[in-house]
Structures are given as structure tokens and as C-alpha cells.
Scaffold this motif. Structure first.
Motif, PDB file in Angstrom:
ATOM      1  N   GLU A 194       1.114  -1.202  -0.107  1.00 23.95           N
ATOM      2  CA  GLU A 194       0.136  -0.105  -0.019  1.00 23.95           C
ATOM      3  C   GLU A 194       0.562   1.176  -0.412  1.00 23.95           C
ATOM      4  O   GLU A 194       0.586   2.610  -0.283  1.00 23.95           O
ATOM      5  N   ALA A 195       1.809   1.245   0.606  1.00 24.44           N
ATOM      6  CA  ALA A 195       2.971   2.762   1.096  1.00 24.44           C
ATOM      7  C   ALA A 195       3.005   2.954  -0.717  1.00 24.44           C
ATOM      8  O   ALA A 195       3.421   3.742  -0.885  1.00 24.44           O
ATOM      9  N   THR A 229       1.456   3.338  -3.266  1.00 23.44           N
ATOM     10  CA  THR A 229       0.746   3.852  -4.059  1.00 23.44           C
ATOM     11  C   THR A 229       0.479   5.060  -3.550  1.00 23.44           C
ATOM     12  O   THR A 229      -0.614   6.141  -4.055  1.00 23.44           O
ATOM     13  N   LEU A 230       1.139   4.969  -2.289  1.00 20.35           N
ATOM     14  CA  LEU A 230       1.050   7.198  -1.889  1.00 20.35           C
ATOM     15  C   LEU A 230       1.329   7.994  -1.999  1.00 20.35           C
ATOM     16  O   LEU A 230       3.319   7.864  -2.496  1.00 20.35           O
ATOM     17  N   THR A 231       1.129   9.214  -2.093  1.00 18.98           N
ATOM     18  CA  THR A 231       1.838  10.228  -1.922  1.00 18.98           C
ATOM     19  C   THR A 231       2.459  10.176  -0.457  1.00 18.98           C
ATOM     20  O   THR A 231       2.309   9.678   0.148  1.00 18.98           O
ATOM     21  N   LYS A 232       3.940  11.427  -1.095  1.00 21.92           N
ATOM     22  CA  LYS A 232       4.179  11.239   0.448  1.00 21.92           C
ATOM     23  C   LYS A 232       3.829  11.950   1.883  1.00 21.92           C
ATOM     24  O   LYS A 232       3.735  11.566   3.150  1.00 21.92           O
ATOM     25  N   LYS A 275       0.557  11.605   2.651  1.00 22.90           N
ATOM     26  CA  LYS A 275      -0.372   9.939   3.052  1.00 22.90           C
ATOM     27  C   LYS A 275       0.533   9.200   3.193  1.00 22.90           C
ATOM     28  O   LYS A 275      -0.250   8.497   3.872  1.00 22.90           O
ATOM     29  N   ARG A 276       1.715   9.293   3.504  1.00 23.26           N
ATOM     30  CA  ARG A 276       2.348   7.897   3.232  1.00 23.26           C
ATOM     31  C   ARG A 276       2.609   8.209   4.616  1.00 23.26           C
ATOM     32  O   ARG A 276       2.668   7.039   5.641  1.00 23.26           O
ATOM     33  N   TYR A 313      -0.028   6.753   7.279  1.00 22.38           N
ATOM     34  CA  TYR A 313      -0.606   5.526   7.269  1.00 22.38           C
ATOM     35  C   TYR A 313       0.388   5.045   7.774  1.00 22.38           C
ATOM     36  O   TYR A 313      -0.367   4.457   8.406  1.00 22.38           O
TER      37      TYR A 313
END
Length: 605
Positions: free
Chosen positions: A396-397, A399-402, A404-405, A408
Motif C-alpha cells: 500500500e505504501a 501507491t501513496l503520495t509523500k 499521505k505516506r 499511514y
């Protein structure tokens, strides 16, 4: 071998007018009664034994109705008669045989119980105190032993040289493990391999201690579903130490019996206190050149527990169970016979070493506070859940932007920490069952608190999670049948004050606190143990919590136990804490945050 036939010559000699012969027989009887006969072996053809008196130790051999002894007497001596008396008692435990009935009528001189002295072990003890044993390999250890620890390691080596099993019974926290490591470092000898048996909750901790303090000693863990069995006998020769658990030893007992071990060491040796269990019988059946037991509480309830430990360390030393019950258990436990207590104390004193934190010579060598990292593993259930969660997080990480990372990852780290505590906590179970079976960390806490309770001491335990605190409160209350307090953020002020008062007045020996609610502002000096059940990012927060106990007014040595689950986020957090004095600053500074969560995420999770 018919023992009464062996006595014919002796009786005829005794009934002669030779006073010298009579004195030899009487002296031999006294020796047999006071524990001078040891290393006794008896089969259908022969008797072999060691016997000691004021002048030394002697080997006795009786075969084909012939007597030999390594002392200077050529025909027969007090050592031979002592062996025969001992052999008679072993053949007819608890009975008054013809031989002893005879002695009731002819013996006029005996050693009064209140003045009894063990000829072997009083002198052996003096020799231990005057020993010249030295440690020659301390340079190989990554530590400096305190004076009493150095004495303990020397004592272990001294008894090993004399082929005696040793019980190291120091108070919890005085370093039984490091003394044992120093002992093994000194006596290891290729190609000989030693075995250390430990509770499941402590096996990783032992491996870590060896790795840290004696990296030159090759240690292998035989435990878990992936342990090798088919190549066991061949594989063990590659190592100096094999670590296993009590349960694994029982399951794989045929493997362990196939090895002639150098030393067998039992940690928390009270696990064999019941001599009738399969565990105790399996352990006693193993072959070894030497034996060692570690226990801060060698006798928990009954005197027979001492017999079981001694039978492992020095077989036959206290006779059969029946003889020990007749000679000591009944007079002491039922008759409160102080003379027998003194006699038994004299008998066992030389191979038991116990130092307490209250002794002045120990106090002077102790720090005010000792912090220890104590390790455990994930259970099979935890490991399966942990691997699955880590896989999902990494996937999942990516796929995330910095932006949102970071939140999360922080959320997922919290879930991983909950999982390390207990799978039921992570799965949000309403009613968590099989508490210790599903979490090795809970099992480790149970082991620690058991030792603390046996020592009559008190403990506070910090956790970040309210539900975990509730689970521990319920479980420990049921386990130890004591009042277990739990203070968290929702505890009313009046009730909070009452809890502190109860704990300080020793009405409750266990106090669980949530880290945020109980980490500051409280005075809990009634405790001298602090357990950090889970680790916080900022070491300053942990230190503040520890200072609830380690503060002005504390008169005792304080032990801090920091629990860490190996090969998980907890071990990685601990490594970061060790590298950074203030992890909170490190985590929150813009330059460092990106470094952790973007570049090193695989190392952190």
C-alpha cells in the motif's frame, strides 16, 4: 550383590577384641550418616563410591567380596564401612534392616544432630572459600564482572573441577546469566558441547546475552517447528552451546539422550521441582560430565523440591526419596526439628551459592538502577499475522503520495506494536482468551512477575494500550491470586489516590499503569521493579515513567525490564532509540522524517 554377605568379615572383626577395628566401623557409620558418601554407583556385581573425611577424598571399590580404597589402609577402613552402610540404606529405603537393628544395640557413640558436621562438605566448603581458582579468559568477555559475580564464576569453575553439580541461587537481578556465561567461556572445550535448558519465554534472551557478552561462543537454538531433527547429532558438534526449552526437550528427548553433553545447565530450575513429572525424569536421564542449575527460588513450597534439584545436580547425594522423606521432610515439615534443619543445611551448603541484594558486600557493588532488555519471539499466530500485515503495508505504501505516506505508516506501526503485544489486541477481540499461550511477551511477564513475587518484591508495569492493561490485570489477578491495580486516563482522581496508597502500603504487589496517565507525578517507591511492556518512541518518556520508582525515598536496588520482541518493529525501534538520545526530535525534524519513512521503510517495518 548380597550386602549381608559382605558384612560377615566386618562383623567378625568388630566382635573381636580389636578396639582399633571397632573405632573404624563406628567412624564409618558416622561418615555414612553425615553425607560423606557421594558419586555412589551400585550394580549386581560391584559398588563404586567416593568417600571423604577430614583428610581428603577417597575412591572405594567393592567387587567379588573384596574391598579396596585409595586411602593408605590396605585391608579395610572407615571409608569402606561408610560405603557399606550407605549401600544398605539405599537397598532398603526407610526400613530398619538387620544391619541397623544391630547397630542400635552396639553403637554407644554417635554424633548429636544439633552438632552434626558433614565431613566432606564442611571441609569442601572451606576449600571453596580458600580456592585459588582464577578466570583466565575474561578478556574474551564484553563486560567487566562485579566482584561478587567474579566470585560466583570462580565458584562454578571450582565445583566443576571437583565434579560436583552447582546450584547458583542468587537473588533476581544479581546476574546469574552473566556469571554462567563467564563460566562457559572459561570451561568450553572443543569438541565438547553443552546444553542449556530454559523456559520458552527466555530462550531469545539467552541467545542475545551470549551474542553480546561472549560472541566467540557459538550458540544454536533447537526450538520451533522448523528445528532440525534428522541431522541433530551431527549438527550439534558445530557449536559450543545448544539452547532449548523444557517443552522441546521432553518432545525430542531421544535426540538429547543420544549426546554425551559437557555441561547441562537448567535456567529457572524450579521447573523440575516435581520429581515425578516426565520433564524431571527426562532431564535426570541425560548424560553429562557436569551439571548446573540456576534459580532464585529453588524451594517454593515443599522440601522435596530441594531433593529433586539435588538429584539432578548430584545424583544419590540425598539418598532415595523415601530416605530423604524419613530423614528430613517429616522431622522438619511436621516435627519442626531445628537440629535436622541445621544438619540438612550443612549437607547442601557447599554446592548452593546464594547472595541477596540486602547483603552489604553486594549492595556496595550494585548500581542504584539496572536496566535490562529482555527478549521474546512471536508465537506462530502472531508471526503469520505480522508477515501478512507487513506485506500489505509495503504494498500500500508504494501507491501513496509523500503527504499521505507518513500518517499511514504511523498508523500501521501502531498496529504492528499491538500485534507484538497480543494478537487479540490487534484483532480487536472483545474477550481475549488463552492470554499467555498466544503471546510470548505475556508469558515472559508471567515468568518475571513469578520471580518477583517469590522474592516478596513489588512491580509496576507500563503499557501504552488501555485494553492491554485490562487484559493483563485480569490475567495476573487470576494467575497469582493477588490484588492487581490498573490506573489509566479514565481513573477518577479519588480512586487514583487510593490505588497509590494501597500499593505503597504493600496491599497490592502489582500495579499496571498506562504510560501517559501514570508516567508522571506519582511516587511509587514501594516497587523495586519496573516493566516496560511496550516501547515508546521517546526514551525520555520511558525514563520519566521509571522515575516513579527510582527517586528520592527509594531504599532498594531498582531493576528496569524493557521487553522487546525480536525480528519485529520493536527491535528496530529499540535500535533507533539506542542510536538517538531523543527519538522524538529525530522523528519530527523535517530532514530526518523523510529519511526514515521514504528511504528506510523496509528496515523500520
Amino acid at each position: 550383590m548380597e550386602l549381608m554377605l559382605l558384612w560377615k568379615n566386618l562383623f567378625s572383626l568388630y566382635n573381636s577384641s580389636n578396639d582399633y577395628i571397632k573405632e573404624i566401623v563406628k567412624t564409618g557409620h558416622q561418615l555414612s550418616r553425615t553425607g560423606a558418601v557421594y558419586n555412589y554407583n551400585h550394580d549386581v556385581n560391584s559398588i563404586l563410591a567416593m568417600v571423604a573425611d577430614k583428610s581428603g577424598n577417597y575412591e572405594v571399590k567393592i567387587q567379588d567380596s573384596k574391598y579396596t580404597c585409595t586411602c593408605s589402609v590396605s585391608s579395610f577402613c572407615e571409608h569402606i564401612t561408610a560405603t557399606l552402610f550407605y549401600a544398605e540404606s539405599m537397598q532398603k529405603p526407610g526400613q530398619s534392616s538387620e544391619l541397623f537393628k544391630y547397630w542400635e544395640t552396639v553403637e554407644k557413640k554417635s554424633v548429636p544432630a544439633d552438632n552434626s558436621e558433614n565431613p566432606l562438605y564442611s571441609d569442601r566448603l572451606k576449600a571453596v572459600k580458600k580456592r585459588k581458582t582464577s578466570l583466565k579468559k575474561t578478556a574474551d568477555l564484553n563486560c567487566t564482572l562485579r566482584p561478587y559475580q567474579l566470585d560466583g564464576a570462580k565458584w562454578l569453575i571450582h565445583l566443576h573441577k571437583h565434579k560436583m553439580g552447582a546450584l547458583l541461587a542468587d537473588d533476581m537481578g544479581l546476574g546469574k546469566t552473566i556469571q554462567t556465561i563467564a563460566f562457559f567461556n572459561e570451561i568450553r572445550e572443543k569438541p565438547k558441547v553443552s546444553l542449556i535448558v530454559v523456559p520458552t519465554s527466555l530462550i531469545v534472551n539467552w541467545e542475545k546475552e551470549f551474542s553480546h557478552f561472549a560472541p566467540n561462543i557459538k550458540v544454536h537454538i533447537h526450538y520451533g517447528k522448523e528445528r532440525k531433527k534428522n541431522s541433530f547429532k551431527k549438527d550439534v558438534t558445530q557449536y559450543d552451546i545448544i539452547l532449548t526449552t523444557y517443552s522441546t526437550l521432553v518432545i525430542d528427548h531421544t535426540l538429547f539422550k543420544s549426546i554425551n553433553w559437557h555441561i547441562i545447565c537448567l535456567d529457572e530450575a524450579q521447573h523440575i521441582k516435581n520429581a515425578q513429572t516426565k520433564r524431571a525424569n527426562v532431564i535426570r536421564s541425560l548424560n553429562s560430565e557436569g551439571r548446573l542449575a540456576l534459580s532464585g527460588t529453588p524451594i517454593e513450597n515443599r522440601l522435596m523440591e530441594l531433593w529433586s534439584l539435588t538429584e539432578f545436580l548430584n545424583p544419590k547425594f540425598l539418598g532415595t526419596q523415601a530416605i530423604f522423606k524419613q530423614q528430613y521432610v517429616q522431622p522438619i515439615e511436621h516435627g519442626h526439628n531445628k537440629a535436622k534443619v541445621h544438619q540438612l543445611h550443612q549437607l547442601i551448603q557447599p554446592f548452593i551459592l546464594r547472595r541477596t541484594k540486602d547483603e552489604e558486600k553486594i549492595k556496595g557493588g550494585l548500581p542504584e538502577k539496572l536496566e535490562q532488555k529482555q527478549y521474546c519471539t512471536l508465537t506462530d499466530e502472531q508471526e503469520e499475522l505480522y508477515k501478512r500485515l507487513v506485506y500489505e503495508v509495503k504494498k500500500e505504501a508504494k501507491t501513496l503520495t509523500k503527504k499521505k505516506r507518513k500518517p499511514y505508516i504511523m498508523t500501521m506501526i501502531g498496529k504492528l506494536k499491538q500485534l507484538c503485544n497480543h494478537p487479540g489486541l490487534y484483532l480487536k477481540e472483545g474477550n481475549i482468551t488463552n492470554v499467555a499461550e498466544r503471546s510470548n511477551k505475556v508469558a515472559l511477564v508471567e515468568e518475571l512477575i513469578s520471580n518477583i513475587m517469590e522474592a516478596g518484591e513489588s512491580v509496576i508495569l507500563f503499557t501504552q494500550y488501555v485494553q492491554m492493561g485490562e487484559v493483563l490485570q485480569h490475567y495476573l489477578t487470576e494467575k497469582f491470586k493477588v490484588n492487581v491495580l490498573f490506573l489509566n486516563g479514565s481513573t477518577p482522581q479519588k480512586e487514583r489516590a487510593k490505588m497509590v496508597e494501597d500499593f505503597q502500603s504493600k496491599q497490592a504487589p502489582i500495579f499496571i499503569l498506562s504510560l501517559k496517565a501514570g508516567g508522571t507525578g506519582l511516587n511509587l517507591t514501594a516497587a523495586n521493579h519496573v516493566i516496560h511492556f511496550d516501547r515508546w518512541w521517546n526514551p525520555a518518556v520511558e525514563n520519566q515513567a521509571t522515575d516513579r520508582v527510582h527517586r528520592i525515598g527509594q531504599e532498594n536496588f531498582v531493576q528496569v525490564h524493557k521487553l522487546i520482541t525480536v525480528n519485529t518493529i520493536e527491535e528496530k525501534i529499540d535500535n533507533v532509540i539506542s542510536q538517538k538520545q531523543e527519538l522524538s526530535d529525530f522523528m519530527l525534524s523535517p530532514s530526518s522524517t523523510n529519511s526514515i519513512f521514504d528511504e528506510d521503510i523496509d528496515n523500520l517495518i
